[in-house]
Design an enzyme around this catalytic site. Sequence first.
Site, PDB file in Angstrom:
ATOM      1  N   ASP A   1       0.809  -1.228   0.000  1.00  0.00           N
ATOM      2  CA  ASP A   1       0.000   0.000   0.000  1.00  0.00           C
ATOM      3  C   ASP A   1       0.843   1.281   0.000  1.00  0.00           C
ATOM      4  O   ASP A   1       0.620   2.175   0.836  1.00  0.00           O
ATOM      5  CB  ASP A   1      -0.904   0.043   1.245  1.00  0.00           C
ATOM      6  CG  ASP A   1      -1.831  -1.140   1.372  1.00  0.00           C
ATOM      7  OD1 ASP A   1      -2.145  -1.761   0.351  1.00  0.00           O
ATOM      8  OD2 ASP A   1      -2.248  -1.422   2.521  1.00  0.00           O
TER       9      ASP A   1
ATOM     10  N   GLU B   1     -11.342   0.545  -3.771  1.00  0.00           N
ATOM     11  CA  GLU B   1     -10.502   1.044  -2.666  1.00  0.00           C
ATOM     12  C   GLU B   1      -9.234   1.649  -3.252  1.00  0.00           C
ATOM     13  O   GLU B   1      -9.075   1.738  -4.460  1.00  0.00           O
ATOM     14  CB  GLU B   1     -10.155  -0.087  -1.690  1.00  0.00           C
ATOM     15  CG  GLU B   1      -9.338  -1.209  -2.313  1.00  0.00           C
ATOM     16  CD  GLU B   1      -9.088  -2.378  -1.355  1.00  0.00           C
ATOM     17  OE1 GLU B   1      -9.575  -2.385  -0.221  1.00  0.00           O
ATOM     18  OE2 GLU B   1      -8.376  -3.318  -1.782  1.00  0.00           O
TER      19      GLU B   1
HETATM   20  O1  FUB Z   1      -3.645  -3.243   3.376  1.00  0.00           O
HETATM   21  C1  FUB Z   1      -4.989  -3.455   3.697  1.00  0.00           C
HETATM   22  C2  FUB Z   1      -5.864  -3.055   2.554  1.00  0.00           C
HETATM   23  O2  FUB Z   1      -5.554  -3.843   1.419  1.00  0.00           O
HETATM   24  C3  FUB Z   1      -5.702  -1.654   2.064  1.00  0.00           C
HETATM   25  O3  FUB Z   1      -6.246  -0.692   2.891  1.00  0.00           O
HETATM   26  C4  FUB Z   1      -6.352  -1.793   0.744  1.00  0.00           C
HETATM   27  O4  FUB Z   1      -6.178  -0.718  -0.124  1.00  0.00           O
HETATM   28  C5  FUB Z   1      -5.728  -3.067   0.238  1.00  0.00           C
HETATM   29  O5  FUB Z   1      -4.487  -2.858  -0.345  1.00  0.00           O
END
Ligand code: FUB
Length: 325
Positions: free
Chosen positions: A15, A222
């Site tokens: 991330d 996301e």
């Molecule tokens: O790392 C946990 C979660 O997985 C992140 O917040 C998302 O964007 C995905 O990468």
Amino acid sequence: MKTAKYLVPDDYMADPAVHVFNGKLYIYPSHDWESGKPENDNGDHFDMKDYHVFSTDDIENGGLTDHGVVLDIKDILWAGRQLWDCDVACKNGRYYMYFPLKDKTDIFRIGVAIADKPEGPFIPQSDPVKGSYSIDPCVLEEKGEYYMYFGGLWGGQLQRYRDNKALESAAFPADNEPAIPSRVVKLGSTMLEFAEEPRPVIILDKDGKPLTHGDNKRRFFEASWMHKYNGKFYFSYSTGDTHLLCYAIGDNPYGPFTYQGVILTPVVGWTTHHAIVEYKEKWYLFHHDCVPSNDITWLRSLKVIELEYNADGTIKTIDGGGILR
Ligand code: FUB
């Protein structure tokens, strides 16, 4: 750098949020580890508990400096569990780290921690940002104002909210209804609060229609990121269950944004996440995959590759090396 390279071979980092501060590149990743939590759609297996910061002034040939643990969950008073994707913004010589974390009732909120230097250490505020919810904050500075983009579906809990209010229970739209949008909100002058109610980040197709919930190869899931190129605002994100990094272009920080295409095809691993940044006159895509962990989804490794634009401002699609699941 035409082929991707791994940046932290001896640890699991994911991330990436990446910025240029004081002439250097600073990388703010999530710190994956094996906590033994079982894998589920809620993302319990992403059980991170601290952040490191990395920096370099030579991303092409040099190694990274690891500045060590700069924020630990045990120092956050309101912490429940799971420190997910963070971002850092600089204002007046102070550095503000925004991080998503479940509170003691297992609801994701966004917290702030402050440092005097980009490499931290970051000192957390004693409460999350009022009115914050969900995950994956990223912050854009534009003409002295700061805008936070945030949100994530499924384990990121965004489906539990409408119009910034918590629902009785999570609700997804029908496939032909507009998709659940990411959110954007201007930050207040202290950088510690929202200056307004968060607004939806609307992504339109080429005919000007909002992307629908059923359009899961294009709709937001996301991992919001925002960068500017040639005066345009590029909003990029993950499509989650179709594992693509996509982007949409707009004329201002609030949008709307028009869908353009795929930045990165699926990587090895379920999640995909990124940052796009210009450094020394080249553009880079920072991201992660699970090749070094042999496809253990919650043990991800940081990568970087050069990103290129076509003459019309569109981005050349990069092969992530994974398979469409
Ligand atoms: O790392 C946990 C979660 O997985 C992140 O917040 C998302 O964007 C995905 O990468």
